[in-house]
Design a protein around this motif. Structure first.
Motif, PDB file in Angstrom:
ATOM      1  N   ILE A   9       0.855  -1.179   0.000  1.00  0.00           N
ATOM      2  CA  ILE A   9       0.000   0.000   0.000  1.00  0.00           C
ATOM      3  C   ILE A   9       0.892   1.230   0.000  1.00  0.00           C
ATOM      4  N   HIS A  10       0.325   2.376  -0.336  1.00  0.00           N
ATOM      5  CA  HIS A  10       1.116   3.592  -0.479  1.00  0.00           C
ATOM      6  C   HIS A  10       0.668   4.628   0.541  1.00  0.00           C
ATOM      7  N   LEU A  11       1.618   5.180   1.233  1.00  0.00           N
ATOM      8  CA  LEU A  11       1.337   6.135   2.294  1.00  0.00           C
ATOM      9  C   LEU A  11       0.531   7.321   1.798  1.00  0.00           C
ATOM     10  N   HIS A  12       0.856   7.818   0.613  1.00  0.00           N
ATOM     11  CA  HIS A  12       0.166   9.015   0.107  1.00  0.00           C
ATOM     12  C   HIS A  12      -1.287   8.747  -0.271  1.00  0.00           C
ATOM     13  N   ASP A  13      -1.684   7.457  -0.345  1.00  0.00           N
ATOM     14  CA  ASP A  13      -3.078   7.116  -0.651  1.00  0.00           C
ATOM     15  C   ASP A  13      -3.953   7.087   0.602  1.00  0.00           C
ATOM     16  N   LEU A  14      -3.334   7.155   1.758  1.00  0.00           N
ATOM     17  CA  LEU A  14      -4.061   6.939   3.006  1.00  0.00           C
ATOM     18  C   LEU A  14      -4.414   8.253   3.687  1.00  0.00           C
ATOM     19  N   ARG A  15      -5.593   8.269   4.281  1.00  0.00           N
ATOM     20  CA  ARG A  15      -6.037   9.411   5.083  1.00  0.00           C
ATOM     21  C   ARG A  15      -6.348   8.913   6.492  1.00  0.00           C
ATOM     22  N   VAL A  16      -5.788   9.585   7.483  1.00  0.00           N
ATOM     23  CA  VAL A  16      -5.991   9.193   8.867  1.00  0.00           C
ATOM     24  C   VAL A  16      -7.340   9.693   9.373  1.00  0.00           C
ATOM     25  N   ILE A  17      -8.114   8.803   9.961  1.00  0.00           N
ATOM     26  CA  ILE A  17      -9.382   9.172  10.583  1.00  0.00           C
ATOM     27  C   ILE A  17      -9.171   9.498  12.059  1.00  0.00           C
ATOM     28  N   PHE A  29      -3.244   3.543  13.712  1.00  0.00           N
ATOM     29  CA  PHE A  29      -4.132   4.559  13.165  1.00  0.00           C
ATOM     30  C   PHE A  29      -5.335   3.892  12.504  1.00  0.00           C
ATOM     31  N   LEU A  30      -6.466   4.569  12.554  1.00  0.00           N
ATOM     32  CA  LEU A  30      -7.614   4.175  11.740  1.00  0.00           C
ATOM     33  C   LEU A  30      -7.528   4.993  10.465  1.00  0.00           C
ATOM     34  N   VAL A  31      -7.445   4.318   9.321  1.00  0.00           N
ATOM     35  CA  VAL A  31      -7.237   5.005   8.047  1.00  0.00           C
ATOM     36  C   VAL A  31      -8.206   4.472   6.996  1.00  0.00           C
ATOM     37  N   HIS A  32      -8.267   5.200   5.893  1.00  0.00           N
ATOM     38  CA  HIS A  32      -8.985   4.696   4.719  1.00  0.00           C
ATOM     39  C   HIS A  32      -8.233   5.153   3.479  1.00  0.00           C
ATOM     40  N   ASN A  33      -8.509   4.488   2.370  1.00  0.00           N
ATOM     41  CA  ASN A  33      -7.877   4.854   1.103  1.00  0.00           C
ATOM     42  C   ASN A  33      -8.674   5.993   0.472  1.00  0.00           C
ATOM     43  N   ARG A  34      -8.049   7.130   0.345  1.00  0.00           N
ATOM     44  CA  ARG A  34      -8.750   8.324  -0.140  1.00  0.00           C
ATOM     45  C   ARG A  34      -9.187   8.196  -1.599  1.00  0.00           C
ATOM     46  N   HIS A  35      -8.608   7.257  -2.337  1.00  0.00           N
ATOM     47  CA  HIS A  35      -8.944   7.087  -3.753  1.00  0.00           C
ATOM     48  C   HIS A  35      -9.978   5.977  -3.970  1.00  0.00           C
ATOM     49  N   SER A  36      -9.717   4.798  -3.445  1.00  0.00           N
ATOM     50  CA  SER A  36     -10.632   3.682  -3.677  1.00  0.00           C
ATOM     51  C   SER A  36     -11.810   3.686  -2.711  1.00  0.00           C
ATOM     52  N   PRO A  38     -13.206   6.846  -0.851  1.00  0.00           N
ATOM     53  CA  PRO A  38     -13.211   8.255  -0.406  1.00  0.00           C
ATOM     54  C   PRO A  38     -14.188   8.542   0.727  1.00  0.00           C
ATOM     55  N   SER A  39     -15.255   7.776   0.838  1.00  0.00           N
ATOM     56  CA  SER A  39     -16.251   8.013   1.890  1.00  0.00           C
ATOM     57  C   SER A  39     -15.952   7.251   3.173  1.00  0.00           C
ATOM     58  N   ALA A  40     -14.847   6.547   3.198  1.00  0.00           N
ATOM     59  CA  ALA A  40     -14.399   5.806   4.390  1.00  0.00           C
ATOM     60  C   ALA A  40     -15.424   4.788   4.864  1.00  0.00           C
ATOM     61  N   HIS A  41     -16.028   4.083   3.925  1.00  0.00           N
ATOM     62  CA  HIS A  41     -16.969   3.025   4.289  1.00  0.00           C
ATOM     63  C   HIS A  41     -16.241   1.760   4.752  1.00  0.00           C
ATOM     64  N   PHE A  42     -14.975   1.626   4.345  1.00  0.00           N
ATOM     65  CA  PHE A  42     -14.213   0.422   4.677  1.00  0.00           C
ATOM     66  C   PHE A  42     -12.859   0.803   5.285  1.00  0.00           C
ATOM     67  N   PRO A  43     -12.883   1.409   6.467  1.00  0.00           N
ATOM     68  CA  PRO A  43     -11.612   1.773   7.112  1.00  0.00           C
ATOM     69  C   PRO A  43     -10.874   0.536   7.615  1.00  0.00           C
ATOM     70  N   PHE A  44      -9.594   0.681   7.807  1.00  0.00           N
ATOM     71  CA  PHE A  44      -8.798  -0.418   8.356  1.00  0.00           C
ATOM     72  C   PHE A  44      -7.755   0.140   9.321  1.00  0.00           C
ATOM     73  N   ALA A  45      -7.212  -0.744  10.127  1.00  0.00           N
ATOM     74  CA  ALA A  45      -6.207  -0.342  11.115  1.00  0.00           C
ATOM     75  C   ALA A  45      -4.823  -0.413  10.494  1.00  0.00           C
ATOM     76  N   LEU A  46      -4.016   0.586  10.766  1.00  0.00           N
ATOM     77  CA  LEU A  46      -2.663   0.656  10.234  1.00  0.00           C
ATOM     78  C   LEU A  46      -1.697   0.800  11.404  1.00  0.00           C
ATOM     79  N   LYS A  47      -0.874  -0.215  11.608  1.00  0.00           N
ATOM     80  CA  LYS A  47       0.136  -0.165  12.680  1.00  0.00           C
ATOM     81  C   LYS A  47       1.436   0.346  12.095  1.00  0.00           C
ATOM     82  N   PHE A 101     -10.041  -3.604  10.803  1.00  0.00           N
ATOM     83  CA  PHE A 101     -10.414  -2.758  11.936  1.00  0.00           C
ATOM     84  C   PHE A 101     -11.484  -3.448  12.771  1.00  0.00           C
ATOM     85  N   CYS A 102     -11.307  -3.427  14.088  1.00  0.00           N
ATOM     86  CA  CYS A 102     -12.275  -4.004  15.020  1.00  0.00           C
ATOM     87  C   CYS A 102     -12.962  -2.871  15.780  1.00  0.00           C
ATOM     88  N   PRO A 103     -14.176  -2.506  15.417  1.00  0.00           N
ATOM     89  CA  PRO A 103     -14.834  -1.327  15.988  1.00  0.00           C
ATOM     90  C   PRO A 103     -15.283  -1.483  17.437  1.00  0.00           C
TER      91      PRO A 103
END
Length: 405
Positions: A9-17, A29-36, A38-47, A101-103
């Motif tokens: 994955i690419h750091l510049h594609d990620l947006r921190v929530i 961090f809880l992040v999502h891919n700003r391109h694929s 954009p609405s953060a429907h599928f966030p994931f955890a980034l260690k 991500f485990c909510p």
């Protein structure tokens, strides 16, 4: 160590929530891919781990790569109660990997949301069963976990659990069938009748809210440190001094060498904490805690039950007599506490004890409104005073050697 083959994955594609948490190894961090997405429907955890942190006393780069390699094994051989590796990235300064991500947050947070800050026996049975299955799968891959505690047990969106943080785990060769037969005692193959056990009945705590803190103080985490070089014929053992103080098995404290049975000890500690809201051997300081682990029996309230009998068998100080030592998870699954449980249908339960809602995500971290840059975040951390200068640290790591992993 094998090269990671999961998607990059690419750091510049990620947006921190938001930031989900800070641990001994890195920041999640809880992040999502700003391109694929954009609405953060599928966030994931980034260690994210800083490879050359000036304040780090441990080999964080090696431990980070080890954790990724474990996650890759779990991705190749998945289990419903263990995470998978979604992807990774690496820069000159950082190494990071993505997991689901485990909510629902962790089991410690969930316990503090309960009345009296404890779980019912029915809820304990459900969560313990899933944790046993997770450990069984890890052990089948030759991995001993070594850091089982409520903070490392997360609640998925489905309400089922998943284990996290594998940097203190390691691989061990399993015991041979011959060694199992030679080391076993007849009493280990059957569960002792409840009437044959003598347990001290004392009141160990009160459930009055005025005497219970909202959150327990985090127990100190001990990094792997090699102890004396011993030789064992009964399967491979580790001589590392590693774990979290209140959950460490007696053989780890003694430096006798340890193997998969340390996870079953920690399961007993976890079970006790879920039942009573406190761990059984915690002392005023590290020395007293270790002394109680070595010498003191667990104390229970009221009459003996299948649950307290299970805890007693798991908290056997001699590992060769401990439930789970000889046949692993099979022994624990056969205990009367789990009588009638349909193990193969655990994942099909539609209504687990707790199912997170979208609002529960607010409990997992501090909202940064997406206004944080991961690279800048770590640069600012380097500018802060060293946590080693502070007399009080939540996640202190006592030992620095990682010569044996």
């Amino acid at each position: 160590m094998a090269t990671v083959s999961s998607p990059e994955i690419h750091l510049h594609d990620l947006r921190v929530i938001k930031i989900l948490g800070n641990g001994a190894l890195g920041t999640v961090f809880l992040v999502h891919n700003r391109h694929s997405d954009p609405s953060a429907h599928f966030p994931f955890a980034l260690k994210v781990v800083e490879k050359a942190c000036p304040n780090a006393k441990t080999d964080v780069d090696r431990r980070a790569r080890w954790e990724m390699s474990v996650l890759e094994k779990l991705t190749d051989k998945p289990d419903p109660f263990l995470p998978s590796l979604l992807g990774y990235f690496e820069t000159e300064e950082l190494i990071a990997w993505a997991i689901p991500f485990c909510p629902g947050g962790d089991l410690n947070v969930l316990r503090h949301r309960q009345i009296d800050r404890v779980f019912s026996v029915t809820v304990i049975r459900f969560y313990l069963a899933e944790i046993v299955c997770a450990l069984e799968h890890l052990h089948s891959l030759g991995i001993v976990y070594r850091d089982l505690k409520p903070e490392n047990i997360l609640i998925q969106s489905s309400g089922h659990v998943t284990l996290t943080d594998f940097d203190l785990s390691r691989t061990l060769a399993p015991k041979s069938l011959k060694s199992l037969i030679l080391s076993s005692e007849p009493e280990m193959f059957t569960n002792k009748p409840l009437r044959n056990r003598k347990l001290t009945r004392v009141l160990t705590f009160t459930r009055e809210k005025k005497n219970i803190k909202l959150k327990k103080t985090k127990s100190a985490r001990v990094s792997p440190m090699t102890r004396r070089n011993l030789s064992f014929s009964n399967g491979e053992r580790s001589n590392s001094f590693v774990g979290t103080e209140e959950y460490m098995a007696p053989e780890v404290v003694r430096g006798d060498g340890h193997e998969f049975a340390v996870d079953w000890w920690s399961l007993g500690i976890l079970c006790y904490e879920m039942l009573y809201g406190t761990t059984p051997f915690r002392g005023k300081n590290r020395k007293e805690t270790f002394g109680r682990i070595l010498m003191m029996p667990p104390k229970f309230n009221g009459k003996l039950t299948p649950l307290t009998d299970l805890i007693t068998n798991l908290l056997e100080k001699e590992p060769t007599r401990r439930l789970g030592y000889t046949s692993g998870a099979c022994e624990i699954k056969d205990h009367p506490f789990f009588g009638g449980l349909k193990w193969d249908l655990l994942t099909e339960m539609l209504r687990p004890p707790f199912i997170p809602s979208r609002d529960d995500v607010e409990l997992t971290g501090n909202d940064w409104g997406g206004g944080i840059n991961i690279t800048e975040y770590f640069k600012k951390l380097r500018e802060l005073p060293s946590p080693l200068d502070s007399p009080s640290r939540d996640d202190c790591e006592y030992n620095v050697s990682l010569t044996e992993f």
